[in-house]
Enzyme design. Structure first.
Site, PDB file in Angstrom:
ATOM      1  N   SER A 233       0.809  -1.220   0.000  1.00 50.43           N
ATOM      2  CA  SER A 233       0.000   0.000   0.000  1.00 50.43           C
ATOM      3  C   SER A 233       0.842   1.269   0.000  1.00 50.43           C
ATOM      4  O   SER A 233       0.317   2.363  -0.239  1.00 50.43           O
ATOM      5  CB  SER A 233      -0.940   0.006   1.213  1.00 50.43           C
ATOM      6  OG  SER A 233      -0.194   0.039   2.423  1.00 50.43           O
ATOM      7  N   ASN A 234       2.149   1.139   0.268  1.00 53.11           N
ATOM      8  CA  ASN A 234       3.046   2.303   0.218  1.00 53.11           C
ATOM      9  C   ASN A 234       3.347   2.744  -1.211  1.00 53.11           C
ATOM     10  O   ASN A 234       3.636   3.916  -1.465  1.00 53.11           O
ATOM     11  CB  ASN A 234       4.392   1.987   0.881  1.00 53.11           C
ATOM     12  CG  ASN A 234       4.316   1.689   2.347  1.00 53.11           C
ATOM     13  OD1 ASN A 234       5.136   0.944   2.875  1.00 53.11           O
ATOM     14  ND2 ASN A 234       3.342   2.254   3.050  1.00 53.11           N
TER      15      ASN A 234
ATOM     16  N   GLN B 193       1.860   3.369  -3.907  1.00 51.51           N
ATOM     17  CA  GLN B 193       1.048   4.343  -4.629  1.00 51.51           C
ATOM     18  C   GLN B 193       1.612   5.752  -4.515  1.00 51.51           C
ATOM     19  O   GLN B 193       1.326   6.620  -5.326  1.00 51.51           O
ATOM     20  CB  GLN B 193      -0.393   4.247  -4.099  1.00 51.51           C
ATOM     21  CG  GLN B 193      -1.262   5.474  -4.243  1.00 51.51           C
ATOM     22  CD  GLN B 193      -1.372   6.241  -2.933  1.00 51.51           C
ATOM     23  OE1 GLN B 193      -0.604   6.029  -2.004  1.00 51.51           O
ATOM     24  NE2 GLN B 193      -2.333   7.136  -2.889  1.00 51.51           N
ATOM     25  N   ARG B 194       2.484   6.000  -3.534  1.00 53.38           N
ATOM     26  CA  ARG B 194       3.027   7.345  -3.322  1.00 53.38           C
ATOM     27  C   ARG B 194       4.509   7.343  -2.960  1.00 53.38           C
ATOM     28  O   ARG B 194       5.193   8.330  -3.198  1.00 53.38           O
ATOM     29  CB  ARG B 194       2.234   8.065  -2.218  1.00 53.38           C
ATOM     30  CG  ARG B 194       2.371   7.420  -0.856  1.00 53.38           C
ATOM     31  CD  ARG B 194       1.268   7.831   0.112  1.00 53.38           C
ATOM     32  NE  ARG B 194       1.409   7.134   1.408  1.00 53.38           N
ATOM     33  CZ  ARG B 194       1.034   5.882   1.615  1.00 53.38           C
ATOM     34  NH1 ARG B 194       0.511   5.167   0.634  1.00 53.38           N
ATOM     35  NH2 ARG B 194       1.180   5.329   2.811  1.00 53.38           N
TER      36      ARG B 194
ATOM     37  N   CYS C 179      -3.257   9.156   7.199  1.00 47.15           N
ATOM     38  CA  CYS C 179      -3.417   8.876   5.769  1.00 47.15           C
ATOM     39  C   CYS C 179      -4.086   7.524   5.548  1.00 47.15           C
ATOM     40  O   CYS C 179      -4.849   7.352   4.600  1.00 47.15           O
ATOM     41  CB  CYS C 179      -2.061   8.917   5.076  1.00 47.15           C
ATOM     42  SG  CYS C 179      -1.370  10.580   4.908  1.00 47.15           S
TER      43      CYS C 179
END
Length: 250
Positions: A70-71, A73-74, A196
């Site tokens: 999930s990290n 993406q950015r 976040c």
């Protein structure tokens, strides 16, 4: 570390050196600089990439987390095959591909009031990419005490902010510069500001804000331009709008 630029470095940084405001002298300052980056996540990723590309001589990375799917993406400094690895190790490997001239010092622990003061004193500038108020206050207090410039930023959903803190100096008006606690006297109650993970964040937003942090760090190192001291730059991604508000010592 010698500040003399090699032939390879002169070619690598040619677009910097041709800028009169930077030149060879500014590039030598970048090579000699030691910058500590708190967090190798959404903000830390572009900060680390652009400071390495710019030729900062030594980058310190503080992060105790591992890369998760999930990290990605950015947190663009980490590749898919880095999932499960320490973020400090993943970021160090990525920086080596970007610029092998940049030395990387990894600090794989959580920053605290006990270890922050000694760590901060080892660097010239600190860039805070942390995602919680406890760490932000800890970093700000340590930097103020050690008289180290701090480039602070925060992001959430579609909005971000950036400022530069040098509360140990006075401004052009002869008054002391404001510190982090002048901007945020105390942390909000737990749960009031969602993380976040809870509220979400647009990946490209962290790229915009983190790159602005890198720009402020480069300005501080080279002595060019006007850093965001006493000014909070606000970015609204959905409206494509920047605003600047001034704040002062309380």
């Amino acid at each position: 570390m010698t500040t003399t630029l090699t032939a390879d470095e002169i070619e690598r940084y040619a677009r910097h050196i041709v800028l009169p405001e930077v030149g060879g002298a500014g590039q030598q300052k970048l090579k000699q600089a030691r910058v500590l980056v708190i967090g190798a996540g959404g903000l830390g990723a572009p900060v680390l990439e652009y400071l390495a590309a710019a030729g900062v001589g030594t980058l310190g990375i503080v992060d105790d987390d591992t890369v998760s799917l999930s990290n990605l993406q950015r947190q663009v400094i980490h590749a898919t095959d880095a999932v499960g690895k320490l973020k400090t190790d993943s970021a160090r490997a990525a920086i080596a591909h970007i610029n092998p001239n940049t030395a990387v010092e990894t600090h794989t622990f959580r920053l605290s009031a006990d270890n922050a003061p000694a760590l901060v004193t080892r660097y010239d500038i600190v860039v805070d990419g942390s995602d919680n108020f406890e760490t932000r206050y800890t970093v700000a207090d340590a930097c103020a005490s050690a008289r180290k410039p701090l480039v602070h930023a925060a992001v959430g959903r579609f909005d971000g902010s950036v400022t530069v803190l040098k509360p140990f100096e006075v401004g052009k008006d002869g008054k002391p510069n404001p510190g982090y606690r002048d901007l945020f006297p105390e942390a909000p109650p737990p749960g009031l500001v969602p993380s976040c993970a809870e509220a979400g964040v647009l990946g490209a937003l962290t790229g915009v804000v983190g790159t602005l942090q890198a720009m402020e760090a480069i300005k501080l190192i080279t002595g060019i331009g006007e850093p965001l001291i006493g000014r909070l730059l606000l970015y609204d991604a959905l409206a494509a709008r920047f605003e600047t508000i001034r704040y002062s010592r309380r």
